[in-house]
Design a protein around this motif. Sequence first.
Motif, PDB file in Angstrom:
ATOM      1  N   LEU A 126     170.100  39.195 105.516  1.00 43.23           N
ATOM      2  CA  LEU A 126     170.179  39.005 104.065  1.00 43.23           C
ATOM      3  C   LEU A 126     169.139  38.008 103.562  1.00 43.23           C
ATOM      4  O   LEU A 126     168.638  38.139 102.440  1.00 43.23           O
ATOM      5  N   SER A 127     168.800  37.024 104.385  1.00 41.28           N
ATOM      6  CA  SER A 127     167.828  36.014 103.963  1.00 41.28           C
ATOM      7  C   SER A 127     166.434  36.612 103.753  1.00 41.28           C
ATOM      8  O   SER A 127     165.600  36.016 103.063  1.00 41.28           O
ATOM      9  N   ARG A 128     166.190  37.788 104.325  1.00 40.26           N
ATOM     10  CA  ARG A 128     164.884  38.438 104.197  1.00 40.26           C
ATOM     11  C   ARG A 128     164.907  39.607 103.210  1.00 40.26           C
ATOM     12  O   ARG A 128     163.861  40.201 102.943  1.00 40.26           O
ATOM     13  N   LEU A 129     166.078  39.937 102.695  1.00 36.38           N
ATOM     14  CA  LEU A 129     166.203  41.123 101.854  1.00 36.38           C
ATOM     15  C   LEU A 129     165.703  40.836 100.450  1.00 36.38           C
ATOM     16  O   LEU A 129     166.117  39.874  99.806  1.00 36.38           O
ATOM     17  N   SER A 130     164.817  41.680  99.973  1.00 34.99           N
ATOM     18  CA  SER A 130     164.271  41.528  98.621  1.00 34.99           C
ATOM     19  C   SER A 130     164.867  42.588  97.715  1.00 34.99           C
ATOM     20  O   SER A 130     165.374  43.614  98.165  1.00 34.99           O
ATOM     21  N   GLY A 131     164.818  42.351  96.438  1.00 33.81           N
ATOM     22  CA  GLY A 131     165.354  43.303  95.471  1.00 33.81           C
ATOM     23  C   GLY A 131     165.724  42.616  94.182  1.00 33.81           C
ATOM     24  O   GLY A 131     165.632  41.393  94.056  1.00 33.81           O
ATOM     25  N   ASP A 132     166.159  43.413  93.210  1.00 40.12           N
ATOM     26  CA  ASP A 132     166.486  42.874  91.887  1.00 40.12           C
ATOM     27  C   ASP A 132     167.767  42.048  91.890  1.00 40.12           C
ATOM     28  O   ASP A 132     167.884  41.062  91.168  1.00 40.12           O
ATOM     29  N   ALA A 133     168.741  42.471  92.700  1.00 37.93           N
ATOM     30  CA  ALA A 133     170.033  41.781  92.727  1.00 37.93           C
ATOM     31  C   ALA A 133     170.161  40.978  94.017  1.00 37.93           C
ATOM     32  O   ALA A 133     169.792  41.452  95.090  1.00 37.93           O
ATOM     33  N   ALA A 134     170.657  39.780  93.904  1.00 36.35           N
ATOM     34  CA  ALA A 134     170.812  38.925  95.081  1.00 36.35           C
ATOM     35  C   ALA A 134     171.917  39.467  95.976  1.00 36.35           C
ATOM     36  O   ALA A 134     173.051  39.656  95.532  1.00 36.35           O
ATOM     37  N   PRO A 135     171.617  39.750  97.270  1.00 42.62           N
ATOM     38  CA  PRO A 135     172.658  40.231  98.174  1.00 42.62           C
ATOM     39  C   PRO A 135     173.608  39.103  98.540  1.00 42.62           C
ATOM     40  O   PRO A 135     173.214  37.942  98.627  1.00 42.62           O
ATOM     41  N   CYS A 136     174.875  39.442  98.755  1.00 38.13           N
ATOM     42  CA  CYS A 136     175.833  38.385  99.062  1.00 38.13           C
ATOM     43  C   CYS A 136     176.625  38.631 100.330  1.00 38.13           C
ATOM     44  O   CYS A 136     177.210  37.690 100.876  1.00 38.13           O
TER      45      CYS A 136
ATOM     46  N   ASP B 169     165.382  49.501 105.327  1.00 38.57           N
ATOM     47  CA  ASP B 169     164.534  49.789 106.483  1.00 38.57           C
ATOM     48  C   ASP B 169     163.050  49.505 106.325  1.00 38.57           C
ATOM     49  O   ASP B 169     162.259  49.763 107.235  1.00 38.57           O
ATOM     50  N   VAL B 170     162.630  48.986 105.168  1.00 37.64           N
ATOM     51  CA  VAL B 170     161.210  48.746 104.921  1.00 37.64           C
ATOM     52  C   VAL B 170     160.842  47.324 105.326  1.00 37.64           C
ATOM     53  O   VAL B 170     161.541  46.368 104.969  1.00 37.64           O
ATOM     54  N   VAL B 171     159.752  47.179 106.065  1.00 38.09           N
ATOM     55  CA  VAL B 171     159.233  45.867 106.429  1.00 38.09           C
ATOM     56  C   VAL B 171     158.058  45.545 105.515  1.00 38.09           C
ATOM     57  O   VAL B 171     157.070  46.296 105.467  1.00 38.09           O
ATOM     58  N   ARG B 172     158.171  44.443 104.795  1.00 38.67           N
ATOM     59  CA  ARG B 172     157.090  43.993 103.917  1.00 38.67           C
ATOM     60  C   ARG B 172     156.510  42.693 104.441  1.00 38.67           C
ATOM     61  O   ARG B 172     157.247  41.790 104.845  1.00 38.67           O
ATOM     62  N   PHE B 173     155.192  42.621 104.447  1.00 44.79           N
ATOM     63  CA  PHE B 173     154.507  41.406 104.876  1.00 44.79           C
ATOM     64  C   PHE B 173     153.544  40.983 103.777  1.00 44.79           C
ATOM     65  O   PHE B 173     152.732  41.786 103.312  1.00 44.79           O
TER      66      PHE B 173
ATOM     67  N   LYS C  93     153.178  33.330 105.557  1.00 48.14           N
ATOM     68  CA  LYS C  93     153.233  34.594 104.833  1.00 48.14           C
ATOM     69  C   LYS C  93     154.603  35.203 105.067  1.00 48.14           C
ATOM     70  O   LYS C  93     155.055  35.317 106.199  1.00 48.14           O
ATOM     71  N   ALA C  94     155.258  35.604 103.981  1.00 47.65           N
ATOM     72  CA  ALA C  94     156.660  36.005 104.062  1.00 47.65           C
ATOM     73  C   ALA C  94     156.827  37.393 104.666  1.00 47.65           C
ATOM     74  O   ALA C  94     156.053  38.312 104.392  1.00 47.65           O
ATOM     75  N   ILE C  95     157.872  37.532 105.480  1.00 49.72           N
ATOM     76  CA  ILE C  95     158.320  38.825 105.986  1.00 49.72           C
ATOM     77  C   ILE C  95     159.620  39.155 105.275  1.00 49.72           C
ATOM     78  O   ILE C  95     160.582  38.391 105.345  1.00 49.72           O
TER      79      ILE C  95
END
Length: 246
Positions: free
Chosen positions: A200-210, A105-109, A97-99
């Motif tokens: 960055l490998s865990r960061l979610s969002g519309d735009a890919a972080p670089c 600052d938000v942690v999603r599980f 299950k992805a973290i």
Amino acid sequence: MTGSEHATHGGTYGTALVLPPLFTGVAAAGPGAVFAQACALAGPETAGTLVHADDGRDLAFAVVLVPAEPLRTARRAFLVCMGALADAIGSLAPPEKAIRFGWPDVVRFNGAILGGGRLAWPRDCAEDAVPDWLVFGATLIVSKRHAGDPGLTPDSTSIEEEGFPVEDRGSFMKCSAQFLMRAFAIWGEDGFPPLADAYLSRLSGDAAPCAITETGDCITGARTLLLRPALEAVAWCDPETGSPRL
């Protein structure tokens, strides 16, 4: 400084909370008081103090840090601590299950909000001055039974709902401290880039972080996400309760 417990009120763990060397545990009256208490205690002489509480609804801890660089770059410690928090959650979580993080600052599980992190610093410290202290705090949702039917709060989840072991949550505090030690050792030995990549490998969002800049801002390609104003907002936290928004 040793891994010890300075108070016994607050959350209960069956046995006294045992922390790794360099950390000193202080129990707070409740999760909502943890962060403020850590900030009140913060100073160069209290580095490694870990304030904690668990009331069956939320689990919270906050640790006093003493940086060695100017505030403008020292805030990157927040991203390092978030990575350590995710590693601690992952070490105890059910597998596969992805973290993920919502910036910053938000942690999603498993796709839902499990909690979040926050950072404090001396308000009179100039950006180019070395702060006497930082405080990193984290709060996770233990149970949502008080909120009624889970269908009413579909955007959040809890340790209980996700099948985490709940009998000894003190082990999570110890595990978090261990991963914090490991993360700061990596920063000292290998620099910030590997820790930035892990965040960055865990960061979610519309735009890919670089990339993460030297001040902790996130470059996505389309725009730059600023760290300081996002930390000041603490968007995941309900200001009335001090708990994660459900």
